[in-house]
Design a protein around this motif. Structure first.
Motif, PDB file in Angstrom:
ATOM      1  N   LYS A  50       5.687  -9.535 -16.314  1.00  0.00           N
ATOM      2  CA  LYS A  50       4.471  -9.093 -15.608  1.00  0.00           C
ATOM      3  C   LYS A  50       4.402  -7.555 -15.589  1.00  0.00           C
ATOM      4  O   LYS A  50       3.337  -6.965 -15.837  1.00  0.00           O
ATOM      5  N   ILE A  51       5.546  -6.921 -15.335  1.00  0.00           N
ATOM      6  CA  ILE A  51       5.599  -5.449 -15.314  1.00  0.00           C
ATOM      7  C   ILE A  51       5.201  -4.899 -16.687  1.00  0.00           C
ATOM      8  O   ILE A  51       4.414  -3.966 -16.803  1.00  0.00           O
ATOM      9  N   LEU A  52       5.762  -5.506 -17.728  1.00  0.00           N
ATOM     10  CA  LEU A  52       5.467  -5.013 -19.085  1.00  0.00           C
ATOM     11  C   LEU A  52       4.037  -5.305 -19.522  1.00  0.00           C
ATOM     12  O   LEU A  52       3.429  -4.505 -20.245  1.00  0.00           O
ATOM     13  N   GLU A  53       3.473  -6.426 -19.042  1.00  0.00           N
ATOM     14  CA  GLU A  53       2.053  -6.694 -19.320  1.00  0.00           C
ATOM     15  C   GLU A  53       1.205  -5.585 -18.717  1.00  0.00           C
ATOM     16  O   GLU A  53       0.338  -5.024 -19.383  1.00  0.00           O
ATOM     17  N   ASP A  54       1.463  -5.293 -17.449  1.00  0.00           N
ATOM     18  CA  ASP A  54       0.699  -4.227 -16.767  1.00  0.00           C
ATOM     19  C   ASP A  54       0.871  -2.894 -17.486  1.00  0.00           C
ATOM     20  O   ASP A  54      -0.087  -2.145 -17.656  1.00  0.00           O
ATOM     21  N   PHE A  55       2.098  -2.632 -17.908  1.00  0.00           N
ATOM     22  CA  PHE A  55       2.408  -1.374 -18.591  1.00  0.00           C
ATOM     23  C   PHE A  55       1.594  -1.243 -19.884  1.00  0.00           C
ATOM     24  O   PHE A  55       0.908  -0.243 -20.105  1.00  0.00           O
ATOM     25  N   TRP A  56       1.624  -2.282 -20.717  1.00  0.00           N
ATOM     26  CA  TRP A  56       0.915  -2.194 -22.001  1.00  0.00           C
ATOM     27  C   TRP A  56      -0.594  -2.241 -21.822  1.00  0.00           C
ATOM     28  O   TRP A  56      -1.333  -1.622 -22.584  1.00  0.00           O
ATOM     29  N   LEU A  57      -1.067  -2.945 -20.808  1.00  0.00           N
ATOM     30  CA  LEU A  57      -2.511  -2.950 -20.553  1.00  0.00           C
ATOM     31  C   LEU A  57      -2.983  -1.557 -20.140  1.00  0.00           C
ATOM     32  O   LEU A  57      -4.035  -1.104 -20.562  1.00  0.00           O
ATOM     33  N   ARG A  64      -5.957  -0.466 -14.816  1.00  0.00           N
ATOM     34  CA  ARG A  64      -5.005  -0.057 -13.786  1.00  0.00           C
ATOM     35  C   ARG A  64      -4.179  -1.226 -13.311  1.00  0.00           C
ATOM     36  O   ARG A  64      -4.647  -2.355 -13.299  1.00  0.00           O
ATOM     37  N   GLY A  65      -2.978  -0.969 -12.923  1.00  0.00           N
ATOM     38  CA  GLY A  65      -2.093  -2.033 -12.461  1.00  0.00           C
ATOM     39  C   GLY A  65      -0.665  -1.509 -12.461  1.00  0.00           C
ATOM     40  O   GLY A  65       0.041  -1.626 -11.477  1.00  0.00           O
ATOM     41  N   TYR A  66      -0.286  -0.861 -13.549  1.00  0.00           N
ATOM     42  CA  TYR A  66       1.068  -0.332 -13.642  1.00  0.00           C
ATOM     43  C   TYR A  66       1.144   1.018 -12.941  1.00  0.00           C
ATOM     44  O   TYR A  66       0.469   1.968 -13.342  1.00  0.00           O
ATOM     45  N   THR A  67       1.964   1.083 -11.873  1.00  0.00           N
ATOM     46  CA  THR A  67       2.052   2.347 -11.127  1.00  0.00           C
ATOM     47  C   THR A  67       3.509   2.775 -10.989  1.00  0.00           C
ATOM     48  O   THR A  67       3.839   3.615 -10.173  1.00  0.00           O
ATOM     49  N   ARG A  68       4.380   2.142 -11.775  1.00  0.00           N
ATOM     50  CA  ARG A  68       5.806   2.402 -11.620  1.00  0.00           C
ATOM     51  C   ARG A  68       6.236   3.552 -12.516  1.00  0.00           C
ATOM     52  O   ARG A  68       5.443   4.166 -13.203  1.00  0.00           O
ATOM     53  N   ASP A  69       7.543   3.815 -12.485  1.00  0.00           N
ATOM     54  CA  ASP A  69       8.103   4.846 -13.355  1.00  0.00           C
ATOM     55  C   ASP A  69       8.819   4.129 -14.499  1.00  0.00           C
ATOM     56  O   ASP A  69       9.814   3.444 -14.283  1.00  0.00           O
TER      57      ASP A  69
END
Ligand code: HEM
Length: 128
Positions: A50-57, A64-69
């Motif tokens: 899920k994290i990587l989906e958000d990252f690549w999107l 927007r969705g990925y807000t991590r480091d």
């Protein structure tokens, strides 16, 4: 049929296939086994997908969705080297070409390559 647009459905499939490929690779899989275990269906892995989906999107569509480091987890995964990054990129190149049109696959790969270079720099890995 190769996808000519990026959406959650195809990113999700691409990400899962990528990690199936990673887990078959003796050089790269050790880092993931250490961090997330070797059961690709576990909760840890589901969360990672899920994290990587958000990252690549975010990177590919601006959604927007990925807000991590993205970088800091790589400080704790063990000693990384240039060959491991190269192999990671090779597998990534293969998987994006499996799912996307040439143009999109190249865009994905370019993003990954730039980040890979930055990660290596920040980890003080010689990249030339
Ligand atoms: C040598 C190559 C690489 C290895 C072995 C590697 C390994 C890992 C591992 C084990 C994790 C999970 C860490 C955890 O959850 O504790 C992770 C997370 C992640 N990796 Fe990599 N990685 C590599 C290269 C890259 C590159 C080039 C990118 C970007 C294009 C990338 C993007 C990410 C992202 C976005 C996360 C999730 C970070 C978060 O928690 O938000 N990785 N990586």
């Amino acid at each position: 049929m190769l996808a000519s647009e990026v959406n959650r459905e195809n990113v999700s499939k691409m990400v899962r296939t990528f990690y199936e490929m990673i887990m078959k690779d003796q050089r790269v899989n050790v880092y993931f086994i250490m961090a997330l275990g070797n059961d690709l269906d576990s909760e840890e892995w589901q969360e990672h997908y899920k994290i990587l989906e958000d990252f690549w999107l975010l990177l590919m569509t601006g959604e927007r969705g990925y807000t991590r480091d993205a970088f800091s987890p790589h400080l704790d995964v063990g000693e990384l080297d240039k060959e491991t990054f190269e192999r990671w990129l090779e597998l990534f190149n293969e998987v994006v070409h499996r799912y996307y049109t040439q143009k999109l696959a190249e865009k994905f790969y370019k993003r990954a390559e730039v980040l890979s270079r930055k990660f290596m720099q920040w980890l003080h890995i010689e990249s030339t």
